[in-house]
Each structure stands twice: as structure tokens, then as C-alpha cells.
Motif scaffolding. Sequence first.
Motif, PDB file in Angstrom:
ATOM      1  N   LEU B  18       0.834  -1.212   0.000  1.00 48.93           N
ATOM      2  CA  LEU B  18       0.000   0.000   0.000  1.00 48.93           C
ATOM      3  C   LEU B  18       0.862   1.252   0.000  1.00 48.93           C
ATOM      4  O   LEU B  18       0.572   2.224  -0.699  1.00 48.93           O
ATOM      5  N   PHE B  67      -8.515   1.606  -1.581  1.00 48.61           N
ATOM      6  CA  PHE B  67      -8.210   0.441  -0.761  1.00 48.61           C
ATOM      7  C   PHE B  67      -8.722  -0.872  -1.351  1.00 48.61           C
ATOM      8  O   PHE B  67      -7.984  -1.863  -1.429  1.00 48.61           O
ATOM      9  N   ALA B  70      -6.716  -2.081  -4.188  1.00 47.84           N
ATOM     10  CA  ALA B  70      -5.407  -2.546  -3.726  1.00 47.84           C
ATOM     11  C   ALA B  70      -5.517  -3.905  -3.050  1.00 47.84           C
ATOM     12  O   ALA B  70      -4.650  -4.775  -3.229  1.00 47.84           O
TER      13      ALA B  70
END
Lengths: 316, 400
Positions: B18, B67, B70
Motif C-alpha cells: 500500500l 483500498f 489494492a
Amino acid sequence: MIDAAVIRDRFRDRGFIVDEAFATALQLALALEKPLLIEGPAGVGKTESAKVLSDVLDTRLIRLQCYEGLDSLSALYEWNYPRQMLHARLTEADGSTLEQREAQIFSEKFLLKRPLLEAITQEQRPVLLVDEVDRADEAFEAFLLEVLGEWQVTIPELGTIRAQHRPAVILTSNRTRELSDALRRRCLFLWLPYPSLEREIEILHARVPGLSGRLAQQIAQLMQLLRGLPLQKAPGVAESLDWALALMSLHRDHLDAATVEQTIGCVLKVHEDRAVLDAHRQQMMPIVADSPGRVELGGYGLDTDFGIGSVTTPRR
Amino acid sequence: MYPFGSIPENLAAFCAFLRREHRFTIDVRQLRDAARALDVVTVTDERAVRDALRPVLASTFRDASAFDTAFVQFFFPGPAGAPQVALPRPHRDVGGPTDAEKELKSEPGERARDHERPEIPTPGALSSLETAAQTDTSAPPATALGRYSPIDAEAQSRPELTPVDRAWRDAARVLVRRVHLGLARRWRPAPSGQRFDLRRTLRASLHTVGEPLVVRWLRRRKQSPRFVVIVDGSRSMADAAATALDMTVAIASVSMHVEAFTFSTGLQRITEQVRLAAAGQPLRLGRMRYAWGGGTAIGPCLREFLRRFGDRLLGRETTVIIASDGLDVGDVIVLRDAIREIRRRSAAVIWLNPLLDTAGYEPTASGMTIARPYITTFASVCDPPALARLARTMRPGVSP
């Protein structure tokens, strides 16, 4: 420990529909004892979620409403000076020593607890709502960071007061300014967007019992449409509920073009937005029941913008 | 367990992923909280894991938006529905589990300090806002048609930002001082002031046996102005844009509250680079894409500015400076709505048009005509004396 499914059910019982992500964020906030920062557009239920959470937990809600100029004393504590002065005058002749009088004056009896101190001195774990934290100054944000990190407050005359139970903290922000990374890192973060069509219908039914299915569908569809338009102030769930209640009070079981025109003030709160809707009326027509030609949405046109330069309009 | 052996390994590798791929700023405290969060939920439930990690690891709207993508990229990189066991395991250095293990085992305070150490920005480093600006889907598509369009041409030149001399700084200082925004709403303690502070006076009197010998006062401080400078970098501004950038650097060298943007057919934030130049570091701007050297789409770019930065940057303390010749090829209605909205939400709009110095010029271009009612000050700044003259035209004590 309270489970996410239980949170969902209890919120639903109170007319507040939350999805799995929201319920899990609340579950984690309670389990990890971390503040939950909720950001999202106005009117999606950020503040209401804290109220419902306090109801679910059967505990007290303590609210700190932030505003520009809020200082630490207004949020933490103040001494009740007039009462201290009165006490000092009345006990001048009682023969007590200076130390004794000082101890009396600077005791909890004369302490005015503000929301933050109130929250950390509760017997039962309360819900602390720090509402619209983005409106407070950066200096206050730094102070808040310290309190949320340590959960203790030092009052020079009394000493350090530590939290008996860490409050469940919910911070809300409308993103009028960016919050510091330091504050963000200390919080769990939840972005609360506008609800989907299905969820908005669910919310309408939960919060406005007796609303017809057709009307709920129409309101939700129109809201989805309006949020896609370039409005200055897009309507939130609060506006949907207001509109539904207004239509219920007018005994309407469906929307038509005339009703939209009469009641659109429940939804659009900025003058220019009416012109935007007017320009996109064709998209609205399939949603409303009947469309008897052109509907004048009323108000002033954009050409007569008398506000510029002479009238101050509030910040969004 | 995919892609690595254990939950801590996977978690640490995911955090590294991340940070590296999506520019998350995750510190060791968040990593620890993520591990605790996985203790709270059922780790065999993919959705529960995702919902638990998102609020811990994502700390901004941008993070939260990226998010889920990912998560899928890292844990489910294969085609939809493909079982994880059938997927090839990534090379260990992609997720950095070795580093990650160190991170989990290392001293929390030490790691936290490392993360809290401010990063030294480099010319190529992009802030989150800038990244958002560059990855924004609203930028003109780089199609073959777009490449050959006279309007949507991607920038080939890279404008230079250079530290400015004393004359520019002095002129900018005059400008900043002349922009008065009135007083803040907050009353602060002061030795003298406009309002009697009863609470502090009584508090002080406790030291003098209740006799109020020392009087306390409150006063409101002056508000600090914020400047948003939007520079038109289109081809028609080729000669004047460099001067506008010099002026921007000059303002940034005397005020901390400056945000800078360039636009051509797309908008780009250049605040970090301007601050570096103001600090004395000459640099050439990076890839400018559609924010330099193309056609002029003022309206769409200002609308884009409003949409993405308006809430955070505009306010009653903000003075917006637009440096443009107003030769717009876009829809003038879009320009009118955008400039009106900017005017409504800011203290003043200063429009700097280099063509004003041209003899016989009249601002009759459609873009200028439609924008003028919403402009507070219309001027031209070609050198430091012109900036100083502009500042002097503002009446002290009031906003421009």
C-alpha cells in the motif's frame, strides 16, 4: 465485545441502516478503543450515527460542537470564578487559614466541566461526539490530539485526572479543510458516501413508516439524479427524509411534476441549483408519475444574480 | 495462506504494498492496530477482513477509495474466481516480508519516530493532492486523436521555476501586507484590547485576595490572507506565463499560505515545487501533461479546481489570483459559473491579463467579457514594479 452483525441489527431497530463496512468500523472502534473519524458529504448521517450508538450502548452522549475560535478551555474545563469570589468573601471571617481557603476554592465543587473533561470522568463509558472537527482551528486540533492520545487532563490546582473509562469517540468532518495526518493516524477512518438507491429506499422505509413503496422509490431515484447534477449543495439523506415527511404530511403517495415543483425547497437549498435542475428536467420526467409538459420551477433565473458583490453568501 | 505464509507476514507485506504502490502513509501504530483488528473479526471471511483493514489502514478519502482495488490486487491478483492456491506466489521482495517482519518486531517508538520524521520533498515527489490531480480521469484522454489535436496536445516543454530576486520579494511583500481581511472571530487574551475579560480578571484577582488590581483584556487578531495562484500555461501565454510563475514564487517566498496551479486544458497543482523554488532551489517542473503548452480551457479547469480543491482552499481569507489572457476555447457558460462560484467563496478575485499592456487592447474576448463582472481587480503584472503598483491600488484596511 459487540459483534458487527449485532451492531447492524441494533442500528436497524433504531431506524438507522448501516452497511457491513460501517458496522465493522464501529465494532473496531469499540474493541480497539480508538476514535472513529467519519468523513462524508453533509447530511449522510455522521452525527446521527453517534447518537444512535449511544442509544445502542445505553450510555450518555457527550457532544463537543466545534467551531472556528473554539479554545481548549471551552472544551475542557473552567473555574466558576464568580462563585469562587463569593465563597472567598463569605468565608473571610471563618478563621480558616489561607491554605484551607485555597483548597476549598480550587476544589471540584467550583469546577465547570466542559465536554472533554465530562467525558473522561464518567462512571460508565460514554460516547463522545466531536462534531465538525474541521471547523475548529489547527491549534485546537493539536490539543485534541493530545487529549485523545493520553486520555488524561492536568488541572494545575487539582492534579491529573485520568479517564476511568475511555469514551467511545466519534469525530465527524465535512472536509471544509484537511485534517492533520497526526490526527488521522490516531483514528480509524470511515468515508460515508451517499447511499445507493436500494439503501436509500431502505432508509426511507425505516425512518418514515407508512411511506408508500412507490413514493420511496421515486424520492430515492430523484435523489440519485440530483446528486449526479453539478449542484452547489447536493442533497443528503437528511433532505430525503425531510422531503418524505413533507410529502407524507401533504398526503401524497406518489410524486408528479407539480408536487416536485411545490416541494423542491425541501431538497434544494441554494437558489442557483433550481436553475440547474430546470436545465436537466428531461432526466427527471421519466421518474415522476405524469409529466404535463414544462414545469416552471420558479425563483429567479441565473441572469439576475443580484448577490454578487453586495450580499455575502455563507461558505459551503 | 496466500501470498505469504502467515497472517503477520501477509499483513506487513500488504502494508508495504500500500505504501509503495498507492502512497499510503501507514505507521507502525496503524500496523499494530491492523493486527489487533484481525483478532476482532473472522479472518476466514474475506469481506470482514477487508472491512476491518480499511478503516485502520486508510486514513483519507483518497486512501479509502483506492483500498478495495489494492486489496484485490494484492490478495487476488488472478482472474476473478480463480482460487488462490492456483496463483503463483510473488517474489518475496515485492511485498518485502523480510522488511515487514523487521517492522513488526522492531521497537514501536523507534519506527513511529521514523515515520513522523518529515520527508524532504524532492522535485519529483508528488503530494497526495498532486497525485490525485495527475491520476484524475477527467484529464483529456491520450487518444491518437488527442495527440494530434491542437487543443489537447500534451506538454513537451517543462517550465522552469527559479528563485526570485529581492525586487520581486519586496513587491510581493507589499501585496501580502495590503491584503487585509479584517479580524478573526476568536477573542484572544492580550495586554490591551477592545473587550474586558471578566473571567481572567477575576482569576487574576485571586492572587490579590480577591481585589481585581490587574485588568485583563481580549482582542481579535488580524486574519492571515491565503493566496491561490492559478497560472494559464497555454501556448498563447507562452511569454507571460514565466513572469506569472516568478510572481507566484515571489508570493510564496513571503507567505506560507500560498497554493499554486497551472492549467492549459487540464489542471495541475504545483504548490510543492513553488515552495522549493521560493526556498532557493531552482527546478524544472516535471511532466506537465495537459497543464502546460496546449490550448486554453479556462472554464473547465476552474470548474475542476472548484470540484477538487474548492472546499479546502477557498474561504473568506482566500484571495484568488488568475493569470490568463482570457482567450478561452471552452464553453463560456462553464467559465461564468466557475468564476462566479470562486468569487462567491473567496475574499477577492484578481485577474492578471498580460494583454492589458498592449496598446489598444480591449477585453472583449468572450472569456474576459463573461468573467469581468466577477473580478475584483483587473490588472497586468509584467515585472516587480507592476506588482507593487497593483498592491498600491488596493486600499489598506479592506480586501481588494
